[in-house]
Design an enzyme around this catalytic site. Structure first.
Site, PDB file in Angstrom:
ATOM      1  N   LYS A  54       0.601  -1.027  -0.300  1.00  0.00           N
ATOM      2  CA  LYS A  54      -0.282  -0.080   0.611  1.00  0.00           C
ATOM      3  C   LYS A  54       0.876   1.241  -0.013  1.00  0.00           C
ATOM      4  O   LYS A  54       0.778   2.000  -0.693  1.00  0.00           O
ATOM      5  CB  LYS A  54      -1.396  -0.110   1.117  1.00  0.00           C
ATOM      6  CG  LYS A  54      -2.236  -0.918   0.881  1.00  0.00           C
ATOM      7  CD  LYS A  54      -2.721  -0.790   2.648  1.00  0.00           C
ATOM      8  CE  LYS A  54      -4.116  -2.676   2.305  1.00  0.00           C
ATOM      9  NZ  LYS A  54      -4.891  -2.820   3.310  1.00  0.00           N
ATOM     10  N   GLN A  98      -4.858  -1.308   9.182  1.00  0.00           N
ATOM     11  CA  GLN A  98      -4.796  -2.944   8.886  1.00  0.00           C
ATOM     12  C   GLN A  98      -5.587  -3.776   9.621  1.00  0.00           C
ATOM     13  O   GLN A  98      -4.961  -3.835  10.894  1.00  0.00           O
ATOM     14  CB  GLN A  98      -3.321  -3.282   8.623  1.00  0.00           C
ATOM     15  CG  GLN A  98      -3.272  -4.491   7.694  1.00  0.00           C
ATOM     16  CD  GLN A  98      -3.756  -4.757   6.441  1.00  0.00           C
ATOM     17  OE1 GLN A  98      -3.664  -3.191   5.785  1.00  0.00           O
ATOM     18  NE2 GLN A  98      -4.383  -5.465   6.243  1.00  0.00           N
ATOM     19  N   ASP A 121     -10.979   3.251   3.981  1.00  0.00           N
ATOM     20  CA  ASP A 121     -12.510   1.640   4.163  1.00  0.00           C
ATOM     21  C   ASP A 121     -13.464   1.206   3.632  1.00  0.00           C
ATOM     22  O   ASP A 121     -13.974   0.197   3.743  1.00  0.00           O
ATOM     23  CB  ASP A 121     -11.319   0.967   5.605  1.00  0.00           C
ATOM     24  CG  ASP A 121     -10.502  -0.059   5.502  1.00  0.00           C
ATOM     25  OD1 ASP A 121     -10.311  -0.492   4.041  1.00  0.00           O
ATOM     26  OD2 ASP A 121      -9.774   0.282   6.475  1.00  0.00           O
TER      27      ASP A 121
HETATM   28  N1  GUN Z   1      -7.393  -6.540   6.146  1.00  0.00           N
HETATM   29  C1  GUN Z   1      -7.833  -7.851   4.869  1.00  0.00           C
HETATM   30  N2  GUN Z   1      -8.198  -6.644   4.236  1.00  0.00           N
HETATM   31  C2  GUN Z   1      -8.116  -5.749   4.661  1.00  0.00           C
HETATM   32  C3  GUN Z   1      -9.022  -4.287   4.088  1.00  0.00           C
HETATM   33  O1  GUN Z   1      -9.706  -4.190   2.889  1.00  0.00           O
HETATM   34  N3  GUN Z   1      -9.230  -3.647   5.030  1.00  0.00           N
HETATM   35  C4  GUN Z   1      -7.838  -3.382   6.205  1.00  0.00           C
HETATM   36  N4  GUN Z   1      -8.068  -2.232   7.020  1.00  0.00           N
HETATM   37  N5  GUN Z   1      -7.535  -4.311   6.689  1.00  0.00           N
HETATM   38  C5  GUN Z   1      -7.719  -5.788   6.282  1.00  0.00           C
END
Ligand code: GUN
Length: 301
Positions: A54, A98, A121
């Site tokens: 990311k 995350q 998100d």
């Molecule tokens: N962990 C797995 N998928 C995601 C997601 O789409 N967002 C976040 N914040 N954590 C994750």
């Protein structure tokens, strides 16, 4: 019929290229640099890989990008206080914590602490509510479902899914439910199936659009798929691959790819389908957040 392969990697690269161009335009017109903060707590190796990707992609797009790596034993109050700081930081337009978080931290509380205006998100109640009531233009939509919709529109060659039956297998808050709402907003007739559904193959066999998001390796078989259906596989499951050597593994989706590709009209592979779209859409959403803050209409992805 042999399905065409929906190339998520190529589509994700196009999304990132467009985000990069639009970001340069935003910066030159307004001086505003989209900013994203990614927070990770603990040492989960898969999460570390995602978070690194990311950050890398955000730099490629020309964003201001921060990664906060906090130790496993971080107290909930300390995380809440960091989120509060990021909520107040004018240089940050998107915040992503995350998941999963360590067990001693209440995930629900953390999710609701992120300002809805920076919730890239799309997990905050405000954004979930907007999506559920059709206020999509003002909502933040979770990245994986948003990426699935881009791939579906591409495969079907249209944005309006009127008259099409869509079946979503899986009812998670992160994938199943938001995809169902997005499909409904696109005028599809939507069924959400899950582990308690009776006669799942009969339900999926009626789907013109079939989305698998259950986390069970190759569960969807060829005779579960309607001939000519568009199949979107959100699953990423690591299984043993003794054919590659002792102790080796490989990734498979929730769909038995080879056999379903003989029946579907279009299908996403794993890897290389939905996976690459998630980070690309996170970049698009962060740009959207920055545009909204600047009072500019964001580009449509
Ligand atoms: N962990 C797995 N998928 C995601 C997601 O789409 N967002 C976040 N914040 N954590 C994750």
């Amino acid at each position: 019929m042999t399905a065409s392969i929906i190339d998520g990697k190529a589509t994700a690269a196009m999304v990132v290229e467009r985000v990069t161009l639009e970001t340069a335009r935003l910066i030159s017109n307004t001086g505003i640099v989209p900013g994203i903060a990614v927070v990770i707590v603990g040492d989960d190796p898969a999460s570390q890989v995602y978070v690194r990707s990311k950050g890398k992609r955000a730099h490629e797009c020309g964003f201001h990008s921060l990664t906060h790596k906090l130790p496993e034993d971080t107290k909930e109050e300390a995380l809440l206080s960091l989120i509060d700081e990021l909520n107040q930081d004018d240089k940050i337009h998107g915040i992503l914590v995350q998941l999963p978080l360590p067990e001693h931290i209440a995930e629900a509380k953390i999710i609701q602490a992120v300002s809805p205006d920076k919730d890239v998100d799309g997990f905050h109640f405000i954004n979930v509510g907007k999506l559920g009531t059709g206020e999509i233009a003002n909502a933040f939509v979770p990245c994986t479902p948003a990426g699935c919709m881009v791939l579906m529109r591409q495969a079907l060659g249209k944005e309006d899914f009127s008259g099409l039956n869509a079946v979503v297998v899986g009812r998670s808050n992160i994938v199943g439910k938001p995809i169902a709402n997005l499909l409904l907003a696109a005028n599809a007739t939507v069924t959400i199936a899950h582990s308690r559904t009776n006669d799942l193959p009969a339900i999926t066999a009626a789907a013109d659009i079939l989305v698998a998001a259950v986390g069970r390796s190759e569960m969807i078989r060829a005779d579960w798929v309607k001939p000519g259906a568009v199949v979107i596989d959100v699953g990423i499951n690591r299984i043993a691959a003794p054919e590659k050597g002792e102790g080796k593994t490989r990734l498979v989706g929730d769909v038995a790819y080879e056999e379903c590709a003989e029946v579907a009209s279009a299908i996403t592979p794993v890897p290389g389908g939905v996976g690459p779209m998630t980070i690309a859409m996170l970049m698009a959403t962060t740009l959207t957040a920055a545009c909204r803050k600047a009072g500019i209409t964001p580009p449509k992805f």
